[in-house]
Design a protein around this motif. Structure first.
Motif, short mmCIF file in Angstrom:
data_model
loop_
_atom_site.label_atom_id
_atom_site.label_comp_id
_atom_site.label_asym_id
_atom_site.label_seq_id
_atom_site.Cartn_x
_atom_site.Cartn_y
_atom_site.Cartn_z
N SER A 1 -7.61 0.02 8.10
CA SER A 1 -7.35 -0.52 6.77
C SER A 1 -5.86 -0.35 6.44
O SER A 1 -5.15 0.42 7.09
N VAL A 2 -5.41 -1.04 5.39
CA VAL A 2 -4.00 -0.87 4.99
C VAL A 2 -3.75 0.55 4.51
O VAL A 2 -2.66 1.09 4.71
N ALA A 3 -4.74 1.18 3.91
CA ALA A 3 -4.58 2.57 3.47
C ALA A 3 -4.35 3.48 4.67
O ALA A 3 -3.50 4.39 4.63
N GLU B 1 0.83 -1.21 0.00
CA GLU B 1 0.00 0.00 0.00
C GLU B 1 0.86 1.26 0.00
O GLU B 1 0.51 2.27 -0.63
N THR B 2 2.01 1.22 0.68
CA THR B 2 2.93 2.35 0.65
C THR B 2 3.42 2.58 -0.77
O THR B 2 3.48 3.73 -1.24
N ARG C 1 1.82 1.81 -3.47
CA ARG C 1 0.68 2.33 -4.23
C ARG C 1 0.50 3.83 -4.00
O ARG C 1 0.36 4.61 -4.96
N GLN C 2 0.54 4.24 -2.75
CA GLN C 2 0.32 5.65 -2.45
C GLN C 2 1.47 6.53 -2.94
O GLN C 2 1.25 7.65 -3.43
N THR D 1 -3.89 -6.64 8.16
CA THR D 1 -2.93 -7.30 7.27
C THR D 1 -2.81 -8.75 7.70
O THR D 1 -3.44 -9.17 8.68
#
Length: 229
Positions: A197-199, A17-18, A20-21, A187
């Motif tokens: 959430s992972v976000a 997720e890191t 992705r962001q 996770t």
């Protein structure tokens, strides 16, 4: 020129997720995974974002693997501007039930792995006059909180916090080094019952990875706010 972020343990969870962001924000990303096939499968879900995503095999438990990865990136002219030390293991064995092999494995991944990647990539940041290091730690490594949770995990995360403070005091102020507690996140490690959430778990990691020049260094953060060591 785009900044490039390298994220360890990035084929799933907070690490993915890191990536992705950060790629959404326009950074190029080096997605590191012990197993290249899993890294490639994870990266397939990041196609079409603003930043480019490159997959690298990297096992932080192996000094040779870290050096080999650094060598490949250097040979291709890739400069690591942001280092996110996310790779970790979470043994739940009790103190007296744990053996030295388990302690050594946990130590190698949770602390020595970050030491290796910092030695490989942070000198270049210092030479170029800009860098961000984010060590993904845990409230379980907070001495102030009494090191709650599994003992070997807490011991090694407390040591990672100490590495954070030491490195921050060693490098120029233009290289910002901080630790983060993502909180209890849904996770594989946190479990399905976790509230975040992972976000949400990756949010403070990504914030620290993009700090402005006026941002903090040598701190420990949760929810973008400082917490005690």
């Amino acid at each position: 020129m785009n900044r490039t972020a390298l994220v360890t343990g990035a084929n799933r969870g907070i690490g993915l997720e890191t990536c992705r962001q950060l790629a959404t924000a326009g950074l190029d990303v080096v997605l590191c995974s012990r197993e290249p096939d899993r890294g490639l499968a994870a990266a397939a879900g990041l196609a079409g974002l603003r930043g480019r995503v490159r997959v690298e095999q990297l096992d932080v438990e192996s000094a040779e693997s870290v050096l080999a990865c650094a060598g490949r990136l250097a040979a291709d002219g890739v400069r690591v501007d942001v280092l996110v030390n996310n790779a970790a293991v979470y043994p739940t064995t009790g103190f007296f039930a744990a053996d030295e092999d388990l302690l050594e494995h946990t130590w190698q991944v949770n602390l020595v792995g970050a030491f290796r990647t910092c030695q490989a990539f942070v000198p270049g940041m210092a030479e170029r006059g800009w860098g961000r290091v984010v060590n993904v730690s845990s409230g379980g490594g907070s001495l102030d909180a009494g090191l709650p949770g599994p003992p070997l995990y807490g011991i090694t995360k407390a040591a990672l916090n100490a590495l954070t403070v030491t490195l921050a005091s060693t490098v120029p102020a233009s290289v910002k080094v901080n630790a983060v507690c993502p909180g209890w996140v849904r996770t594989d490690m946190g479990g399905a019952g976790a509230p975040l959430s992972v976000a949400q778990g990756a949010d403070t990691v990504v914030w620290l990875a993009q700090l402005p020049e006026s941002g903090p260094t040598g701190g420990f953060f949760r929810g973008r706010k400082p917490i005690p060591w």
